[in-house]
Scaffold this motif. Structure first.
Motif, mmCIF file in Angstrom:
data_model
loop_
_atom_site.group_PDB
_atom_site.id
_atom_site.type_symbol
_atom_site.label_atom_id
_atom_site.label_comp_id
_atom_site.label_asym_id
_atom_site.label_seq_id
_atom_site.Cartn_x
_atom_site.Cartn_y
_atom_site.Cartn_z
ATOM 1 N N LYS A 1 0.827 -1.206 0.000
ATOM 2 C CA LYS A 1 0.000 0.000 0.000
ATOM 3 C C LYS A 1 0.859 1.253 0.000
ATOM 4 O O LYS A 1 0.490 2.289 -0.568
ATOM 5 C CB LYS A 1 -0.915 -0.015 1.222
ATOM 6 C CG LYS A 1 -1.883 1.160 1.297
ATOM 7 C CD LYS A 1 -2.765 1.055 2.532
ATOM 8 C CE LYS A 1 -3.713 2.243 2.638
ATOM 9 N NZ LYS A 1 -4.566 2.160 3.852
ATOM 10 N N ALA A 2 2.040 1.158 0.625
ATOM 11 C CA ALA A 2 2.954 2.303 0.690
ATOM 12 C C ALA A 2 3.716 2.515 -0.612
ATOM 13 O O ALA A 2 4.525 3.436 -0.712
ATOM 14 C CB ALA A 2 3.942 2.108 1.839
ATOM 15 N N GLY A 3 3.492 1.667 -1.581
ATOM 16 C CA GLY A 3 4.127 1.846 -2.876
ATOM 17 C C GLY A 3 5.351 1.001 -3.118
ATOM 18 O O GLY A 3 6.024 1.149 -4.147
ATOM 19 N N MET A 4 5.674 0.106 -2.193
ATOM 20 C CA MET A 4 6.846 -0.743 -2.361
ATOM 21 C C MET A 4 6.524 -1.983 -3.202
ATOM 22 O O MET A 4 5.407 -2.494 -3.163
ATOM 23 C CB MET A 4 7.379 -1.203 -1.006
ATOM 24 C CG MET A 4 7.943 -0.128 -0.125
ATOM 25 S SD MET A 4 8.715 -0.877 1.337
ATOM 26 C CE MET A 4 9.163 0.581 2.270
ATOM 27 N N LYS A 5 7.527 -2.455 -3.908
ATOM 28 C CA LYS A 5 7.451 -3.775 -4.509
ATOM 29 C C LYS A 5 7.822 -4.773 -3.427
ATOM 30 O O LYS A 5 8.788 -4.551 -2.691
ATOM 31 C CB LYS A 5 8.414 -3.885 -5.696
ATOM 32 C CG LYS A 5 8.107 -2.919 -6.830
ATOM 33 C CD LYS A 5 9.140 -3.036 -7.941
ATOM 34 C CE LYS A 5 8.845 -2.041 -9.052
ATOM 35 N NZ LYS A 5 9.873 -2.109 -10.127
ATOM 36 N N VAL A 6 7.063 -5.851 -3.312
ATOM 37 C CA VAL A 6 7.246 -6.777 -2.207
ATOM 38 C C VAL A 6 7.603 -8.172 -2.724
ATOM 39 O O VAL A 6 6.974 -8.685 -3.647
ATOM 40 C CB VAL A 6 5.978 -6.865 -1.341
ATOM 41 C CG1 VAL A 6 6.156 -7.876 -0.209
ATOM 42 C CG2 VAL A 6 5.640 -5.491 -0.769
ATOM 43 N N VAL A 7 8.627 -8.764 -2.116
ATOM 44 C CA VAL A 7 8.993 -10.152 -2.379
ATOM 45 C C VAL A 7 8.739 -10.941 -1.103
ATOM 46 O O VAL A 7 9.184 -10.548 -0.021
ATOM 47 C CB VAL A 7 10.474 -10.284 -2.786
ATOM 48 C CG1 VAL A 7 10.879 -11.759 -2.875
ATOM 49 C CG2 VAL A 7 10.725 -9.592 -4.116
ATOM 50 N N LEU A 8 8.021 -12.049 -1.235
ATOM 51 C CA LEU A 8 7.709 -12.914 -0.103
ATOM 52 C C LEU A 8 8.488 -14.212 -0.249
ATOM 53 O O LEU A 8 8.365 -14.899 -1.265
ATOM 54 C CB LEU A 8 6.201 -13.220 -0.060
ATOM 55 C CG LEU A 8 5.271 -12.006 0.000
ATOM 56 C CD1 LEU A 8 3.820 -12.457 -0.126
ATOM 57 C CD2 LEU A 8 5.480 -11.233 1.291
ATOM 58 N N ALA A 9 9.291 -14.533 0.744
ATOM 59 C CA ALA A 9 10.083 -15.765 0.708
ATOM 60 C C ALA A 9 9.602 -16.711 1.796
ATOM 61 O O ALA A 9 9.435 -16.316 2.951
ATOM 62 C CB ALA A 9 11.568 -15.446 0.906
ATOM 63 N N ALA A 10 9.382 -17.960 1.416
ATOM 64 C CA ALA A 10 8.916 -18.965 2.368
ATOM 65 C C ALA A 10 9.272 -20.343 1.830
ATOM 66 O O ALA A 10 9.522 -20.518 0.632
ATOM 67 C CB ALA A 10 7.410 -18.863 2.580
#
Length: 230
Positions: A29-38
């Motif tokens: 929502k803040a405008g960041m690109k997000v990578v999720l690692a799991a």
């Protein structure tokens, strides 16, 4: 909010429900690109769809997989959050050494691996934030919880050491003591009961610390509900 973080890249290691999901939603929502690692990315399908994040499979206890994660990302992250961990508990004399080792490796050694790969990329740019998720056990060793306390104390020590080494090089290192139960993470912790920590509120604290001006960087933040209920 979005303009302040536009084009920034955030990596959340140990992604799942609860806090990491709230972090993903807020950072997106803040405008960041997000990578999720799991380890298992299939559980992230709905969150990926909601946040437009990228999911990458990674076992944070394996050096080769952590290195591969950052190589797949390609760009230098602006924010890396280590949120992975494992917990075993029980009477001290009955603890399974293999489970104790797994707790230490997952909650502490994994943090070292992730931070090292992040630092290798951030230091040449002299910018970026590396955050570690701690717990009450980071500062208090509870009965029948020796392995978790050992691991979380180690993670806190790692954060303190890295802050003193890396902050003069432009890297903001911070450790977050989550001192209480997080709402919605287990039965009885309902989301409208403010005796438990709201994961959305915790996420807002992470973002605020990431935005801090370097003349007043925080090394450690403690968040806790307004009552102590355990």
């Amino acid at each position: 909010m979005a303009d302040a973080n536009r084009n920034e890249l955030a990596v959340i290691v140990g992604a799942g429900s609860g806090l990491s999901a709230s972090l993903a939603r807020l950072l997106s929502k803040a405008g960041m690109k997000v990578v999720l690692a799991a380890r298992r990315t299939e559980k992230l399908a709905e969150l990926v769809k909601e946040t437009k994040a990228t999911a990458i499979a990674c076992d944070a206890t394996k050096p080769e997989e952590v290195k591969a994660l950052f190589e797949k990302i390609g760009a230098v992250p602006d924010l890396v959050i280590f949120n992975a961990g494992y917990r075993t508990r029980g009477p001290f004399v009955e603890l399974d050494p293999a489970e104790v080792e797994k707790t230490l490796i997952s909650s502490a050694f994994g943090g070292f691996l992730v931070a090292q790969e992040a630092a290798k990329r951030m230091v040449p740019k002299a910018k970026g934030s590396i955050f570690f998720t701690g717990a009450s056990a980071s500062v208090k060793g509870y009965a029948q919880s020796a392995p978790f306390a050992m691991a979380k104390f180690a993670l806190r020590g790692l954060a303190q050491s890295l802050a003193r080494e890396l902050q003069p090089k432009g890297i903001h290192v911070a450790h977050f003591v989550i001192d209480g139960g997080i709402a919605g993470t287990s039965p009885g912790r309902v989301s409208d009961d403010d005796k438990f920590l709201s994961p959305d509120a915790i996420a807002e604290t992470y973002l605020a610390v990431h935005r801090q001006q370097r003349s007043a960087w925080s090394l450690e933040m403690e968040v806790r509900p307004w009552v102590e209920n355990f």
